[in-house]
Write a protein that holds these residues in place. Structure first.
Motif, PDB file in Angstrom:
ATOM      1  N   VAL A  61       0.830  -1.204   0.000  1.00 52.93           N
ATOM      2  CA  VAL A  61       0.000   0.000   0.000  1.00 52.93           C
ATOM      3  C   VAL A  61       0.865   1.255   0.000  1.00 52.93           C
ATOM      4  O   VAL A  61       0.524   2.256  -0.631  1.00 52.93           O
ATOM      5  CB  VAL A  61      -0.945  -0.015   1.221  1.00 52.93           C
ATOM      6  CG1 VAL A  61      -1.713   1.299   1.321  1.00 52.93           C
ATOM      7  CG2 VAL A  61      -1.918  -1.182   1.118  1.00 52.93           C
ATOM      8  N   LYS A  90      -8.535  -2.040  -6.378  1.00 55.65           N
ATOM      9  CA  LYS A  90      -7.674  -3.137  -5.929  1.00 55.65           C
ATOM     10  C   LYS A  90      -8.032  -3.516  -4.494  1.00 55.65           C
ATOM     11  O   LYS A  90      -8.109  -4.705  -4.155  1.00 55.65           O
ATOM     12  CB  LYS A  90      -6.203  -2.731  -6.020  1.00 55.65           C
ATOM     13  CG  LYS A  90      -5.249  -3.862  -5.662  1.00 55.65           C
ATOM     14  CD  LYS A  90      -3.807  -3.494  -5.969  1.00 55.65           C
ATOM     15  CE  LYS A  90      -2.873  -4.670  -5.701  1.00 55.65           C
ATOM     16  NZ  LYS A  90      -1.465  -4.348  -6.031  1.00 55.65           N
ATOM     17  N   THR A  91      -8.260  -2.509  -3.657  1.00 60.53           N
ATOM     18  CA  THR A  91      -8.705  -2.783  -2.293  1.00 60.53           C
ATOM     19  C   THR A  91      -9.988  -3.590  -2.302  1.00 60.53           C
ATOM     20  O   THR A  91     -10.128  -4.594  -1.590  1.00 60.53           O
ATOM     21  CB  THR A  91      -8.934  -1.464  -1.524  1.00 60.53           C
ATOM     22  OG1 THR A  91      -7.691  -0.768  -1.389  1.00 60.53           O
ATOM     23  CG2 THR A  91      -9.507  -1.725  -0.137  1.00 60.53           C
ATOM     24  N   HIS A 127      -6.403   2.186  -6.964  1.00 57.78           N
ATOM     25  CA  HIS A 127      -6.114   1.942  -5.553  1.00 57.78           C
ATOM     26  C   HIS A 127      -7.365   1.425  -4.847  1.00 57.78           C
ATOM     27  O   HIS A 127      -7.326   0.406  -4.131  1.00 57.78           O
ATOM     28  CB  HIS A 127      -5.645   3.262  -4.935  1.00 57.78           C
ATOM     29  CG  HIS A 127      -5.283   3.218  -3.489  1.00 57.78           C
ATOM     30  ND1 HIS A 127      -4.266   2.452  -2.977  1.00 57.78           N
ATOM     31  CD2 HIS A 127      -5.814   3.886  -2.422  1.00 57.78           C
ATOM     32  CE1 HIS A 127      -4.165   2.643  -1.668  1.00 57.78           C
ATOM     33  NE2 HIS A 127      -5.104   3.504  -1.313  1.00 57.78           N
ATOM     34  N   LEU A 132       0.678   7.836  -5.983  1.00 60.09           N
ATOM     35  CA  LEU A 132      -0.483   8.719  -5.998  1.00 60.09           C
ATOM     36  C   LEU A 132      -0.100  10.123  -5.562  1.00 60.09           C
ATOM     37  O   LEU A 132      -0.460  11.117  -6.218  1.00 60.09           O
ATOM     38  CB  LEU A 132      -1.566   8.146  -5.079  1.00 60.09           C
ATOM     39  CG  LEU A 132      -2.825   8.987  -4.877  1.00 60.09           C
ATOM     40  CD1 LEU A 132      -3.504   9.281  -6.202  1.00 60.09           C
ATOM     41  CD2 LEU A 132      -3.785   8.273  -3.925  1.00 60.09           C
ATOM     42  N   GLU A 153       1.772   2.322  -3.439  1.00 59.70           N
ATOM     43  CA  GLU A 153       0.624   2.915  -4.126  1.00 59.70           C
ATOM     44  C   GLU A 153       0.426   4.364  -3.680  1.00 59.70           C
ATOM     45  O   GLU A 153       0.145   5.250  -4.494  1.00 59.70           O
ATOM     46  CB  GLU A 153      -0.635   2.092  -3.863  1.00 59.70           C
ATOM     47  CG  GLU A 153      -0.570   0.685  -4.464  1.00 59.70           C
ATOM     48  CD  GLU A 153      -1.772  -0.162  -4.092  1.00 59.70           C
ATOM     49  OE1 GLU A 153      -2.865   0.423  -3.889  1.00 59.70           O
ATOM     50  OE2 GLU A 153      -1.627  -1.390  -3.997  1.00 59.70           O
ATOM     51  N   HIS A 154       0.573   4.609  -2.377  1.00 59.09           N
ATOM     52  CA  HIS A 154       0.459   5.981  -1.879  1.00 59.09           C
ATOM     53  C   HIS A 154       1.576   6.865  -2.433  1.00 59.09           C
ATOM     54  O   HIS A 154       1.340   8.035  -2.766  1.00 59.09           O
ATOM     55  CB  HIS A 154       0.500   5.983  -0.352  1.00 59.09           C
ATOM     56  CG  HIS A 154      -0.747   5.458   0.284  1.00 59.09           C
ATOM     57  ND1 HIS A 154      -0.755   4.805   1.498  1.00 59.09           N
ATOM     58  CD2 HIS A 154      -2.045   5.478  -0.125  1.00 59.09           C
ATOM     59  CE1 HIS A 154      -1.989   4.454   1.809  1.00 59.09           C
ATOM     60  NE2 HIS A 154      -2.787   4.850   0.836  1.00 59.09           N
TER      61      HIS A 154
END
Length: 247
Positions: A193, A222-223, A219, A200, A196-197
């Protein structure tokens, strides 16, 4: 269920100016988000009165607020229960977040100033320093990570200039947190994660709006996919749309 001592510790730790109902909302919301109160479990006023050491009126007010947030369900003439969780609700929640927050993020990128960028960078740095799980071998929800995760996502859309949209997004985030924590016992190691952050935040502060919105939507989706898979494993034996009742 949380014991009486734990309930009162949460309450006495709050600022003195808050109402009893606000105290109860905060504590109950956290227990629901952490999964400490199982989906579908009854929330009996008399039991809560004993645990919180307060009257029925502020507790009913707190439960009504949590019902408005979608975390609690009101039963006709029979009190309240923790909201159930099913695949249809999860899918609806993910797509609603994508529609609303995608637009909010684009508007925020267009309107954001240097101070907005700085808030995002600070929120991202703080989140990156906190573990998602309090346990190394088994997932134990970390309320501090959840708090900082919310702060980052709200910072990203914070310049959109629409207070009502921001309030809706915060409520949707809480509902998504509950699903995520219910599933993390089996799914929390399946993704990075933090990476991904990172991607972003970089796209947002560099004002690459199309890329940023795509990253945000991916994001969330996918979650949703991982949570759905994890819930199916955790509650095998139920149909995909069956309600998760918990223990």
């Amino acid at each position: 269920m949380i014991d009486q001592h734990g309930a009162r510790n949460l309450l006495t730790g709050e600022a003195s100016g808050k109402t009893l109902a606000t105290h109860a909302v905060s504590a109950l919301r956290q227990w629901i988000l952490d999964g400490a109160l199982a989906p579908g479990s009854r929330l009996r006023i008399e039991e809560l009165r004993a645990r919180f050491g307060m009257g029925a009126s502020p507790l009913r007010e707190a439960l009504s607020q949590l019902a408005a947030e979608g975390l609690v369900q009101r039963l006709d003439q029979r009190g309240f229960r923790v909201a159930t969780a099913d695949a249809a609700e999860l899918n609806d929640l993910i797509e609603t977040r994508c529609l609303i927050e995608g637009s909010a993020l684009r508007a925020s990128i267009e309107a954001g100033d240097d101070a907005w960028e700085e808030r995002i960078i600070i929120a991202h740095r703080r989140l990156s320093r906190v573990p998602r799980s309090l346990g190394a071998e088994a997932f134990i929800p970390n309320p501090e990570w959840d708090k900082l995760h919310l702060a980052l996502h709200m910072a990203l859309i914070g310049a959109c200039r629409a207070t009502t949209v921001l309030e809706i997004c915060e409520t949707l985030h809480h509902r998504a947190t509950r699903f995520r924590n219910l599933s993390n016992a089996v799914a929390w190691r399946q993704r990075e994660v933090g990476h991904e952050h990172d991607a972003l935040v970089a796209a947002v502060v560099e004002r690459r709006a199309n890329e940023a919105v795509d990253l945000l939507l991916n994001h969330y989706r996918k979650t949703g996919a991982l949570v759905g898979e994890a819930l199916a494993v955790s509650y095998r034996g139920s149909s995909p749309a069956a309600e998760i009742q918990g223990a």
